[in-house]
Enzyme design. Sequence first.
Site, PDB file in Angstrom:
ATOM      1  N   TYR A   1       0.860  -1.012   0.063  1.00 13.42           N
ATOM      2  CA  TYR A   1      -0.274   0.120   0.413  1.00 13.42           C
ATOM      3  C   TYR A   1       0.978   1.546   0.225  1.00 13.42           C
ATOM      4  CZ  TYR A   1      -3.229   3.194   1.878  1.00 13.42           C
ATOM      5  OH  TYR A   1      -4.225   4.622   1.836  1.00 13.42           O
TER       6      TYR A   1
ATOM      7  N   ASP B   1       9.241   2.648  -0.882  1.00 13.98           N
ATOM      8  CA  ASP B   1       8.019   3.708   0.253  1.00 13.98           C
ATOM      9  C   ASP B   1       8.667   3.337   1.428  1.00 13.98           C
ATOM     10  OD1 ASP B   1       6.274   4.279   1.357  1.00 13.98           O
ATOM     11  OD2 ASP B   1       4.925   3.442   0.213  1.00 13.98           O
TER      12      ASP B   1
ATOM     13  N   LYS C   1       4.731   8.955   8.613  1.00 11.08           N
ATOM     14  CA  LYS C   1       4.295   8.349   9.721  1.00 11.08           C
ATOM     15  C   LYS C   1       5.960   9.165  11.308  1.00 11.08           C
ATOM     16  CE  LYS C   1       2.380   4.491   8.182  1.00 11.08           C
ATOM     17  NZ  LYS C   1       0.994   4.442   8.370  1.00 11.08           N
TER      18      LYS C   1
END
Length: 419
Positions: free
Chosen positions: A144, A239, A267
């Site tokens: 994702y 990523d 994050k």
Amino acid sequence: MNVPESDALFARAQESIPGGVNSPVRAFRSVGGTPRFIARGDGAHLWDVDGNEYIDYICSWGPLILGHRPKAVLDAIASTLETGTTFGAPTGREVELAELIKSFVPSVQMVRLVNSGTEATMSALRVARGFTGRTLTVKFEGCYHGHVDSLLVKAGSGLATLGIADTVGVPKAFADTTIALPYNDLDPVETAFKERGDDIAAIIVEPVVGNMGCVPPAPGFLEGLRSLTARYGAVLIFDEVMTGFRLSAGGAQQLYGITPDLTTMGKIIGGGLPLAAYGGRADIMKKVAPLGPIYQAGTLSGNPVAVSAGIATLKYLKAHPEVYSIIEQRAAQLTAFVPQGVTVNRVGSMFTFFFQEGAITDYESAKKSDTARFGRFFHHLLDCGVYFPPSQYEACFMSAVHSVEDIEKTVEAIRSFEG
Ligand SMILES: Cc1ncc(COP(=O)(O)O)c(C=O)c1O
């Protein structure tokens, strides 16, 4: 467990917010029951609006490596608030954060700050396309990368949880720019490059997957992606929104010793506030506006409050490198006992209890999990005061402030599961 206050808020929320939540997985759809509405967090613990206390292994889906309300971060935010909340003009703090990021992740020679991981991957992809003059992207099933249109193909995470195969609203023409291949299998990647190498702008990959549950790269997989992209002149994008500053100070790329061309981060980098970044090779990043012709911008990009939270977090990690061995040790302790019929995947402080036997190496194998049994496990833990992600296809995260007692209590809860 009765949670009347959460029940009431959830009922009200559903009248005004789709599904009652602002991000789908929070709705508990795959495990059933009422999502806990959170009143506050402190350290490794959360309290819901009914007054129940939980040991938190979601950590806001990864950012809270220092737990809730770390003093260094709160102090930095407070002192920044004295000066204003946003200027839409450059500040010295942005320079400081950019330099800090470069010192953590040497492959990042230049970096641009954005507001979310989705923005980071969307922008990195545009830059890769602009740099190469090519269109196609290779991604991996179960990875994702945020809700970027063209990347919502076999995208794991919330889509896996909800059983959504391909998202309505994404034009076929966008989806057609993505080649989705099985994770941990180099042969199909090699074939894709042989057939369409001149059109492939980039490979984007979670170097350790968190979004089909935790799945590590097989030996040689990341190396293979590196050499194929180098051979065909495509951009390799790691990523590291989830893995960055978590699996080691320098992320997965440091752990596995692979240098990508571009990296996306999010994050932890924002210390619990909305901040993300993409960066990498200077020759590629120099194509970004205003230096180059690839446009990317943001009203609140480099927001002073978020940037100060990010700086405080990264500075803390730099000053306390022992955090990484502590959280890894705690995660190892927590995952040492595994219920029958369950397989644990763990890399550092990221881990998932998969409700099946056998190796989980890709999306196909992850999907074989017994999600109904996982749901019973999840609710058992919740009743014991342990807050795991409400989906089989997510990773748990350890923070620097989970105590030995927290871990022991959690292991006790896992041991007492009889479902
Ligand atoms: C690997 C990865 N990339 C990108 C994203 C998207 O980040 P955001 O939710 O901040 O848009 C996520 C979110 O979980 C992620 O795990």
